[in-house]
Design an enzyme around this catalytic site. Structure first.
Site, mmCIF file in Angstrom:
data_model
loop_
_atom_site.group_PDB
_atom_site.id
_atom_site.type_symbol
_atom_site.label_atom_id
_atom_site.label_comp_id
_atom_site.label_asym_id
_atom_site.label_seq_id
_atom_site.Cartn_x
_atom_site.Cartn_y
_atom_site.Cartn_z
ATOM 1 N N GLY A 278 1.017 -1.229 0.047
ATOM 2 C CA GLY A 278 0.160 0.028 -0.182
ATOM 3 C C GLY A 278 0.891 1.144 0.065
ATOM 4 O O GLY A 278 1.134 1.537 -1.255
ATOM 5 N N TYR A 319 -0.084 9.764 14.911
ATOM 6 C CA TYR A 319 1.217 8.552 15.831
ATOM 7 C C TYR A 319 1.865 9.401 15.671
ATOM 8 O O TYR A 319 3.689 9.060 15.431
ATOM 9 C CB TYR A 319 1.419 7.931 14.193
ATOM 10 C CG TYR A 319 0.792 7.274 13.633
ATOM 11 C CD1 TYR A 319 0.111 6.163 13.691
ATOM 12 C CD2 TYR A 319 0.137 7.727 12.145
ATOM 13 C CE1 TYR A 319 -1.504 5.750 13.865
ATOM 14 C CE2 TYR A 319 -1.055 6.940 11.279
ATOM 15 C CZ TYR A 319 -1.356 6.162 11.685
ATOM 16 O OH TYR A 319 -2.428 5.210 11.473
ATOM 17 N N CYS A 345 -9.642 22.698 16.358
ATOM 18 C CA CYS A 345 -9.622 23.145 17.775
ATOM 19 C C CYS A 345 -9.345 22.037 18.939
ATOM 20 O O CYS A 345 -10.107 21.487 19.523
ATOM 21 C CB CYS A 345 -11.367 23.739 18.869
ATOM 22 S SG CYS A 345 -11.817 25.229 16.779
ATOM 23 N N GLU A 346 -7.665 21.791 18.864
ATOM 24 C CA GLU A 346 -7.298 20.876 19.273
ATOM 25 C C GLU A 346 -5.711 21.147 18.650
ATOM 26 O O GLU A 346 -5.054 21.494 17.409
ATOM 27 C CB GLU A 346 -7.400 19.768 18.517
ATOM 28 C CG GLU A 346 -8.631 19.120 18.673
ATOM 29 C CD GLU A 346 -8.972 17.607 18.989
ATOM 30 O OE1 GLU A 346 -8.021 17.420 20.329
ATOM 31 O OE2 GLU A 346 -9.778 17.402 19.300
ATOM 32 N N TYR A 374 -2.756 6.918 3.541
ATOM 33 C CA TYR A 374 -2.857 6.550 4.864
ATOM 34 C C TYR A 374 -3.145 8.469 5.018
ATOM 35 O O TYR A 374 -3.035 8.613 5.682
ATOM 36 C CB TYR A 374 -2.331 6.459 5.931
ATOM 37 C CG TYR A 374 -1.835 4.382 5.343
ATOM 38 C CD1 TYR A 374 -2.665 4.211 5.787
ATOM 39 C CD2 TYR A 374 -0.831 4.137 4.763
ATOM 40 C CE1 TYR A 374 -2.873 2.572 5.119
ATOM 41 C CE2 TYR A 374 -0.826 2.945 4.948
ATOM 42 C CZ TYR A 374 -2.014 2.424 4.638
ATOM 43 O OH TYR A 374 -1.425 0.990 4.646
HETATM 44 C C1 LIG Z 1 -2.426 -2.153 6.165
HETATM 45 C C2 LIG Z 1 -2.473 -3.676 5.164
HETATM 46 C C3 LIG Z 1 -2.096 -3.705 4.070
HETATM 47 C C4 LIG Z 1 -0.798 -2.439 3.907
HETATM 48 O O1 LIG Z 1 0.438 -2.317 4.215
HETATM 49 P P1 LIG Z 1 1.038 -0.694 3.834
HETATM 50 O O2 LIG Z 1 2.477 -1.186 4.865
HETATM 51 O O3 LIG Z 1 0.717 0.169 3.004
HETATM 52 O O4 LIG Z 1 1.969 -1.410 2.498
HETATM 53 C C5 LIG Z 1 -1.183 -5.054 3.558
HETATM 54 N N1 LIG Z 1 -1.712 -5.631 3.924
HETATM 55 C C6 LIG Z 1 -3.058 -6.293 4.703
HETATM 56 C C7 LIG Z 1 -3.240 -7.124 5.556
HETATM 57 C C8 LIG Z 1 -3.082 -5.018 5.202
HETATM 58 O O5 LIG Z 1 -4.018 -4.942 6.372
#
Ligand SMILES: *Cc1c(COP(=O)(O)O)cnc(C)c1O
Length: 416
Positions: A278, A319, A345-346, A374
């Site tokens: 991702g 994070y 407002c935080e 994200y």
């Molecule tokens: C979040 C997630 C991903 C992707 O993670 P990345 O760090 O964005 O590559 C892949 N598989 C599962 C099951 C996830 O929950």
């Protein structure tokens, strides 16, 4: 700068061939801007580095689920890793093939499982006996024989932020290795489910690729033992999690060398490797453009107040994540230390604290780097703020792929 295909030409920051200033004046701010070439290059880097072994790449939809991004990846031939029925819907709307969808997640509802069965997705990654039971009964009722991979928890420390580490036995995710093994050995009792896959995902933003190698070896060991016991495993899905650089000089993990390392481990086993990247596909492909509203000199600090906020990009607040912030018009003036904050407002509503920034005044544009993953997906309407627009750049052109929300959108679905 931890962004791909964003560079200064003269004094102006561009994405591919497009000046960000032009995007801001057309689409307004705050606005997310993505480089389609970066997304494509990263996806192809996975493909090419794994060319020597059977593999399937399922882009992790939760990193960025905008339809235009999904459609771009679908056109490259990507599969998709989903974690909800809503994500499946979006994948299908974007033209993704259900036969290339894998479904992960610890709490799939009956309705979601039924929807995924109706759409004939490729594989369910299951995380508990009760979930298997629901899937089995629905599959029987519908006369289907879906492929299942248990999500195994390899108890590996991915050494990342505690909120995004998922592979230790204290986490809610997965099934312990020994328990998973005994479920596979009883696979026949779970007919019509087909236990031909194995999955794991040890966390996100992982830089030490040895832990992935170790997870893959564990999975291969399990697959071999199961094969000996008459349960043939076709695919091992290693999840996502490859780390990307967020700091100015922090390199990302090379997708190419990661892919080659996995190919080495896998070669000759006959197993198909699944990956679910991702962040490493889209993290550095996107920025959040925001405009300076005010420069506020407080007794102890200088605050740069911008029109983007934690509702647009929550990673710093959630994070304590670091995002580089660079001016869209380059300036060589003296730097000052400031906090870059939004209107929410935080006190947790900041993009950066104690950051040394070049001079910036009301009206200037800033680019918050590495916001592709994200970012928009975690945005909200907190403080009744309309969510940002999104723009996809392709060469010298750009398209608004999501309109900025209107005030009307803020009350959609509500009644008095
Ligand atoms: C979040 C997630 C991903 C992707 O993670 P990345 O760090 O964005 O590559 C892949 N598989 C599962 C099951 C996830 O929950």
């Amino acid at each position: 700068m931890p962004l791909q295909n964003f560079q200064y030409k003269g004094s102006q920051l561009h994405c591919e061939g497009v000046p960000l200033r032009a995007i801001a004046s057309t689409a307004g701010t705050p606005v997310y801007v993505y480089s389609s070439r970066a997304i494509r290059d990263n996806y192809r880097a996975y493909r090419n580095s794994l060319a020597g072994v059977p593999h399937e790449i399922h882009y992790s939809v939760k990193a960025n689920s905008s339809l235009a991004v999904l459609a771009l990846l679908a056109s490259e031939g990507a599969g998709f890793d989903i974690v909800s029925g809503g994500e499946l819907y979006k994948v299908l709307r974007a033209g993704g093939a259900p036969a290339k969808v894998v479904y992960s997640g610890v709490g799939k509802t009956r309705d979601e499982i039924k929807y995924a069965l109706e759409e004939r997705i490729a594989t369910f990654h299951c995380e508990s006996l009760q979930e298997l039971d629901v899937l089995k009964h629905l599959a029987r009722e519908m006369g289907l024989a879906p492929t299942v991979g248990l999500r195994v928890n390899p108890n590996i420390d991915a050494k990342t932020h505690p909120y995004i580490a998922t592979g230790l036995s204290e986490h809610k995710f997965g099934i312990a290795l020994h328990e998973a093994e005994s479920i596979y050995r009883d696979a026949k009792e779970w007919a019509p489910l087909q236990f031909t896959s194995l999955s794991c995902h040890i966390g996100s933003q992982v830089f030490d690729t040895h832990v992935f190698g170790e997870a893959l070896r564990q999975m291969l060991g399990l697959a071999t033992r199961l094969g000996d016991a008459g349960v043939a495993i076709r695919t091992i899905d290693l999840g996502g999690g490859l780390g990307v650089g967020y700091e100015a000089d922090q390199p990302s993990v090379s997708i190419r060398s990661y892919g080659r390392m996995l190919s080495e481990v896998l070669r000759g086993t006959g197993c198909c490797l699944g990956l679910e990247p991702g962040r490493s596909i889209i993290g550095q492909a996107g920025t959040l453009l925001t405009q300076v509203l005010y420069r506020k000199l407080a007794p102890k600090k200088t605050f740069v107040v911008v029109d983007g906020a934690m509702n647009d990009l929550i990673r710093p607040a959630l994070y304590r994540a670091h995002h580089e912030i660079v001016p869209v018009s380059r300036s060589d003036g003296p730097r000052t230390e400031c906090d870059v904050v939004g209107p929410v407002c935080e006190s947790g509503d900041f993009f950066a604290t104690g950051r040394s920034l070049p001079p910036c005044a009301a009206g200037d544009l800033l680019a918050v780097a590495t916001a592709g993953a994200y970012g928009f997906v975690q945005s909200s309407n907190y403080n009744s703020r309309p969510r940002a627009a999104e723009v996809l750049v392709e060469g010298d052109r750009f398209r608004i792929v999501r309109n900025r929300e209107t005030r009307e959108d803020l009350v959609r679905g509500e009644t008095l």
